[in-house]
Design an enzyme around this catalytic site. Structure first.
Site, mmCIF file in Angstrom:
data_model
loop_
_atom_site.group_PDB
_atom_site.id
_atom_site.type_symbol
_atom_site.label_atom_id
_atom_site.label_comp_id
_atom_site.label_asym_id
_atom_site.label_seq_id
_atom_site.Cartn_x
_atom_site.Cartn_y
_atom_site.Cartn_z
ATOM 1 N N SER A 190 3.807 -2.238 10.345
ATOM 2 C CA SER A 190 5.662 -2.558 10.215
ATOM 3 C C SER A 190 5.791 -3.655 9.905
ATOM 4 C CB SER A 190 5.762 -2.229 11.582
ATOM 5 O OG SER A 190 5.515 -0.942 12.479
ATOM 6 N N GLU B 136 -5.085 -4.450 10.864
ATOM 7 C CA GLU B 136 -4.122 -3.667 11.370
ATOM 8 C C GLU B 136 -4.422 -2.986 11.951
ATOM 9 O OE1 GLU B 136 -1.869 -2.736 7.094
ATOM 10 O OE2 GLU B 136 -3.611 -0.743 7.549
ATOM 11 N N GLY C 201 2.661 -1.032 3.848
ATOM 12 C CA GLY C 201 3.670 0.522 4.086
ATOM 13 C C GLY C 201 4.208 0.669 3.514
ATOM 14 N N GLY C 202 5.375 1.738 4.170
ATOM 15 C CA GLY C 202 6.281 1.766 3.799
ATOM 16 C C GLY C 202 7.369 1.357 3.474
ATOM 17 N N GLY D 18 3.051 2.127 11.247
ATOM 18 C CA GLY D 18 4.026 3.242 10.741
ATOM 19 C C GLY D 18 5.324 3.538 11.938
ATOM 20 N N ASN E 24 0.618 -1.395 -0.342
ATOM 21 C CA ASN E 24 0.338 -0.097 0.218
ATOM 22 C C ASN E 24 0.865 1.573 -0.220
ATOM 23 O OD1 ASN E 24 -1.997 2.252 0.953
ATOM 24 N ND2 ASN E 24 -2.309 0.817 2.675
ATOM 25 N N TRP E 25 0.749 1.976 -1.316
ATOM 26 C CA TRP E 25 1.702 3.196 -1.119
ATOM 27 C C TRP E 25 1.115 4.364 -0.444
ATOM 28 C CZ3 TRP E 25 4.703 3.835 -6.394
ATOM 29 C CH2 TRP E 25 5.674 2.603 -6.565
ATOM 30 N N LYS E 26 0.127 4.157 -0.172
ATOM 31 C CA LYS E 26 -0.642 5.447 0.511
ATOM 32 C C LYS E 26 -0.416 6.179 -0.923
ATOM 33 C CE LYS E 26 -0.391 3.449 4.958
ATOM 34 N NZ LYS E 26 0.155 3.112 5.551
ATOM 35 N N HIS F 296 -9.048 1.651 5.003
ATOM 36 C CA HIS F 296 -7.803 1.474 5.929
ATOM 37 C C HIS F 296 -7.800 2.632 7.293
ATOM 38 C CE1 HIS F 296 -3.998 2.770 6.102
ATOM 39 N NE2 HIS F 296 -3.352 1.291 6.322
ATOM 40 N N GLU G 83 -6.533 4.997 8.001
ATOM 41 C CA GLU G 83 -6.657 6.204 7.781
ATOM 42 C C GLU G 83 -7.279 7.706 6.906
ATOM 43 O OE1 GLU G 83 -2.664 5.073 5.292
ATOM 44 O OE2 GLU G 83 -1.593 4.766 7.226
HETATM 45 P P1 13P Z 1 3.009 0.140 7.534
HETATM 46 O O1 13P Z 1 3.570 -1.542 6.946
HETATM 47 O O2 13P Z 1 4.475 1.754 6.696
HETATM 48 O O3 13P Z 1 3.476 0.000 8.899
HETATM 49 O O4 13P Z 1 1.914 0.539 7.338
HETATM 50 C C1 13P Z 1 0.927 -0.304 7.113
HETATM 51 C C2 13P Z 1 -0.155 0.331 6.380
HETATM 52 O O5 13P Z 1 -1.050 0.772 7.033
HETATM 53 C C3 13P Z 1 -0.967 -0.964 5.104
HETATM 54 O O6 13P Z 1 -1.670 -0.462 4.612
#
Ligand code: 13P
Length: 240
Positions: free
Chosen positions: A203, A165, A224-225, A171, A8-10, A95, A97
């Site tokens: 993470s 999640e 994510g990251g 993050g 997920n590149w956000k 998600h 967020e």
């Molecule tokens: P991180 O891997 O950066 O913690 O993010 C997880 C995430 O929200 C994937 O959707």
């Protein structure tokens, strides 16, 4: 069950980011392993270009959100039909967020998941507790409630994916204990069919991917990251 490793590149990635995906593919000598599904959910602006550029390399492309309606007067929104049209085959819905930034309710998430199925996309329905909820011993109850409210009605042949999640693990570099992951994924499994893949997210990185992905009822990861860097994402794929 066939693992799904999803990035997920956000809100990250300009047109030059295709070079990072090229590096990922180069790491696998041009095409990805066929024992698992690898999905990248870039920002909407990159979906069409990524889908046409990477479809022959075995990469799946997905969106990060969709509107419940197929079309209409909803400025700035993207429908599931538009995502399919651009070459996507999955869409993340609910998600944390989006639940936080855009006040998305379980009912709205469910409507989005239903829209995804209507259009022929596989929805990845996200759930997860806050730190305060976990500290209060409510994690499994909160997630059960989210599943009840957010999962779509499915018909024969519909595919859905659930992503657990924990909000406090996103993050932050922190992850639940393996015992907590086991307990939560077993609890989620009681709410969904045996064919539904349950991803862990929060993470995930090369150093912890192997142990997390080895757990029962962990059928992949939502990253994510670490999905933004080809070398890290490649290591996570290899761990799976
Ligand atoms: P991180 O891997 O950066 O913690 O993010 C997880 C995430 O929200 C994937 O959707």
């Amino acid at each position: 069950m066939r693992p799904l490793i999803a990035g997920n590149w956000k809100m990250n990635g300009l047109s030059g980011a295709a070079a990072e995906v090229d590096r990922l593919l180069a790491d696998f000598a041009g095409s990805t392993p066929d024992s698992l599904d690898i999905l990248i959910c870039p920002p909407t602006t990159l979906i069409a270009a990524f889908a046409s550029r990477f479809e022959n390399a075995g990469l799946l492309i997905g969106g990060q959100d969709c509107h419940p309606d197929a079309f209409g007067a909803h400025t700035g929104d993207i429908s599931a039909e538009m995502l399919i049209d651009a070459g996507a085959c999955f869409v993340i819905v609910g998600h944390s967020e989006r639940r936080a930034d855009h006040h998305e309710s379980d009912a709205l998430v469910r409507a989005k998941a239903m829209a995804a199925l209507r259009a022929g996309l596989t929805p990845i329905v996200c759930v997860g507790e806050s730190e305060a909820q976990r500290d209060a011993g409510q994690a499994e109850a909160v997630v059960a409630q989210q599943l009840k409210g957010s999962l779509p009605d499915t018909r024969e042949g519909d595919e859905i994916v659930v992503a657990y999640e924990p909000v406090w693990a996103i993050g932050t570099g922190r992850t639940p204990t393996l015992a907590d992951i086991d307990a939560m994924h077993a609890s989620i499994r009681r709410h969904v069919g045996h064919g539904v893949r349950i991803l862990y997210g929060g993470s995930v990185k090369p150093s912890n991917a192997r142990e997390i992905l080895a757990r029962d009822n962990v059928n992949g990861a939502l990253v994510g990251g670490a999905s933004l860097t080809a070398a890290d994402f490649a290591d996570i794929i290899r761990a799976a």
